[in-house]
Motif scaffolding. Structure first.
Motif, PDB file in Angstrom:
ATOM      1  N   VAL A  94       3.707   8.536   7.547  1.00 22.33           N
ATOM      2  CA  VAL A  94       4.148   8.509   8.938  1.00 22.33           C
ATOM      3  C   VAL A  94       2.978   8.792   9.871  1.00 22.33           C
ATOM      4  CG1 VAL A  94       5.569   9.703  10.655  1.00 22.33           C
ATOM      5  CG2 VAL A  94       6.554   9.069   8.446  1.00 22.33           C
ATOM      6  N   GLU A  95       2.123   9.741   9.498  1.00 24.18           N
ATOM      7  CA  GLU A  95       0.990  10.072  10.359  1.00 24.18           C
ATOM      8  C   GLU A  95       0.011   8.906  10.462  1.00 24.18           C
ATOM      9  OE1 GLU A  95      -2.664  13.166  10.113  1.00 24.18           O
ATOM     10  OE2 GLU A  95      -0.675  14.091  10.316  1.00 24.18           O
ATOM     11  N   GLN A  96      -0.210   8.202   9.359  1.00 24.82           N
ATOM     12  CA  GLN A  96      -1.057   7.012   9.424  1.00 24.82           C
ATOM     13  C   GLN A  96      -0.505   6.015  10.440  1.00 24.82           C
ATOM     14  OE1 GLN A  96      -1.712   5.068   5.680  1.00 24.82           O
ATOM     15  NE2 GLN A  96      -3.374   6.444   5.076  1.00 24.82           N
ATOM     16  N   SER A  97       0.802   5.811  10.380  1.00 22.15           N
ATOM     17  CA  SER A  97       1.429   4.857  11.290  1.00 22.15           C
ATOM     18  C   SER A  97       1.375   5.334  12.732  1.00 22.15           C
ATOM     19  CB  SER A  97       2.887   4.623  10.887  1.00 22.15           C
ATOM     20  OG  SER A  97       2.959   3.891   9.692  1.00 22.15           O
ATOM     21  N   GLU A  98       1.536   6.643  12.922  1.00 16.77           N
ATOM     22  CA  GLU A  98       1.495   7.178  14.283  1.00 16.77           C
ATOM     23  C   GLU A  98       0.162   6.872  14.948  1.00 16.77           C
ATOM     24  OE1 GLU A  98       4.006  10.906  15.350  1.00 16.77           O
ATOM     25  OE2 GLU A  98       2.930  11.357  13.500  1.00 16.77           O
ATOM     26  N   ARG A  99      -0.908   6.880  14.187  1.00 13.96           N
ATOM     27  CA  ARG A  99      -2.215   6.569  14.770  1.00 13.96           C
ATOM     28  C   ARG A  99      -2.222   5.146  15.327  1.00 13.96           C
ATOM     29  NH1 ARG A  99      -4.326   8.965   9.584  1.00 13.96           N
ATOM     30  NH2 ARG A  99      -4.598  11.180  10.022  1.00 13.96           N
ATOM     31  N   THR A 100      -1.697   4.229  14.538  1.00 11.30           N
ATOM     32  CA  THR A 100      -1.642   2.838  14.993  1.00 11.30           C
ATOM     33  C   THR A 100      -0.660   2.675  16.146  1.00 11.30           C
ATOM     34  OG1 THR A 100      -2.212   1.989  12.805  1.00 11.30           O
ATOM     35  CG2 THR A 100      -1.084   0.482  14.293  1.00 11.30           C
ATOM     36  N   TYR A 101       0.512   3.282  16.014  1.00 11.04           N
ATOM     37  CA  TYR A 101       1.569   3.131  17.016  1.00 11.04           C
ATOM     38  C   TYR A 101       1.114   3.665  18.370  1.00 11.04           C
ATOM     39  CZ  TYR A 101       6.539   2.260  17.971  1.00 11.04           C
ATOM     40  OH  TYR A 101       7.729   1.743  18.430  1.00 11.04           O
ATOM     41  N   ASN A 102       0.480   4.831  18.355  1.00  7.82           N
ATOM     42  CA  ASN A 102       0.018   5.418  19.611  1.00  7.82           C
ATOM     43  C   ASN A 102      -1.174   4.657  20.179  1.00  7.82           C
ATOM     44  OD1 ASN A 102       1.390   8.225  20.416  1.00  7.82           O
ATOM     45  ND2 ASN A 102       1.440   8.025  18.193  1.00  7.82           N
ATOM     46  N   PHE A 103      -2.030   4.142  19.297  1.00 12.64           N
ATOM     47  CA  PHE A 103      -3.135   3.318  19.785  1.00 12.64           C
ATOM     48  C   PHE A 103      -2.600   2.077  20.490  1.00 12.64           C
ATOM     49  CE2 PHE A 103      -6.060  -0.242  19.321  1.00 12.64           C
ATOM     50  CZ  PHE A 103      -7.205   0.281  19.906  1.00 12.64           C
ATOM     51  N   GLN A 104      -1.592   1.444  19.896  1.00  7.46           N
ATOM     52  CA  GLN A 104      -0.990   0.269  20.525  1.00  7.46           C
ATOM     53  C   GLN A 104      -0.402   0.619  21.886  1.00  7.46           C
ATOM     54  OE1 GLN A 104       1.812  -0.853  17.485  1.00  7.46           O
ATOM     55  NE2 GLN A 104       0.411  -2.306  16.534  1.00  7.46           N
ATOM     56  N   ARG A 105       0.257   1.772  21.952  1.00 10.73           N
ATOM     57  CA  ARG A 105       0.855   2.196  23.219  1.00 10.73           C
ATOM     58  C   ARG A 105      -0.222   2.372  24.289  1.00 10.73           C
ATOM     59  NH1 ARG A 105       6.109   2.293  25.321  1.00 10.73           N
ATOM     60  NH2 ARG A 105       6.240   3.857  26.958  1.00 10.73           N
TER      61      ARG A 105
END
Length: 215
Positions: A94-105
């Motif tokens: 989940v933390e790996q994905s959060e990095r990508t998700y927040n970067f996209q945001r």
């Protein structure tokens, strides 16, 4: 962003509206955090969702979180370990994905989008929109007004009933947005906070420069 709605929130409509598995705002917010993160992760790795939830293990209903199908989540993590030699927990994933998700945001914010106003749904999605639409399902909508909204439609015009339904749905959407932003570590305007970025190792100067303009 790099994925379609079927990999994020759209799939949750079924477990919410049909199965009623996430009745509270907090539960909806948790689902709107975990499932997009999970789906972002296996999308980034070029994997498919079919081995995850199209067929569930026979004992899946006995697990603590059956909606997540934990045995199949572990299968993805085992595959990751087999290829990379790196062990990973569901929390790491989940933390790996959060990095990508927040970067996209933040990238969207940098491009002039990505704020709360941009998360508004189209007018049509809060229907019914027209009297004809309401009347085509009058029994269903009247029942929702009585049982869900707490509004007595007796003697009211179609226009009044549409207005009452839309006011309720729009209010619910705003409350859900508040809960989701809080769970994701974003401000009320939908901006990832510096604290959140630091927690996931994404407090890069270039990203902080963007978010701090909107805090």
């Amino acid at each position: 962003t790099n994925k379609g709605p079927q990999h994020d929130e759209a799939w949750l409509i079924f477990i919410d509206m049909v199965n009623n598995q996430i009745p509270t705002f907090e539960e909806k917010a948790e689902a709107l955090h975990y499932f997009p993160m999970f789906r972002t992760w296996f999308g980034l790795l070029g994997l498919c969702k079919l081995p995850w939830n199209d067929i569930a293990p026979a004992n899946n209903s006995e697990t603590e979180e059956p909606a997540k199908i934990p045995e199949h989540v572990q299968n993805y993590l085992d595959l990751y370990y087999g290829i990379t030699g790196t062990r990973m927990t569901p929390e790491d994933m989940v933390e790996q994905s959060e990095r990508t998700y927040n970067f996209q945001r933040i990238f969207n914010i940098r491009m002039g989008k990505g704020l709360r106003v941009n998360d508004k749904t189209p007018y049509r999605t809060m229907g019914p929109v027209t009297p004809e639409e309401y009347e085509s399902r009058a029994e269903r909508y009247d029942k929702q007004l009585k049982e869900t909204v707490g509004y007595d439609p007796t003697g009211k015009t179609v226009e009044e009933k549409i207005a009452a339904m839309r006011a309720y749905r729009e209010d619910q959407y705003e409350k859900l947005t508040d809960a989701v932003y809080k769970r994701r570590g974003w401000t009320e305007n939908g901006v990832p906070t510096p604290e959140k970025l630091k927690a996931i190792g994404m407090d890069l100067p270039e990203l902080l420069e963007v978010v701090e303009k909107h805090i």
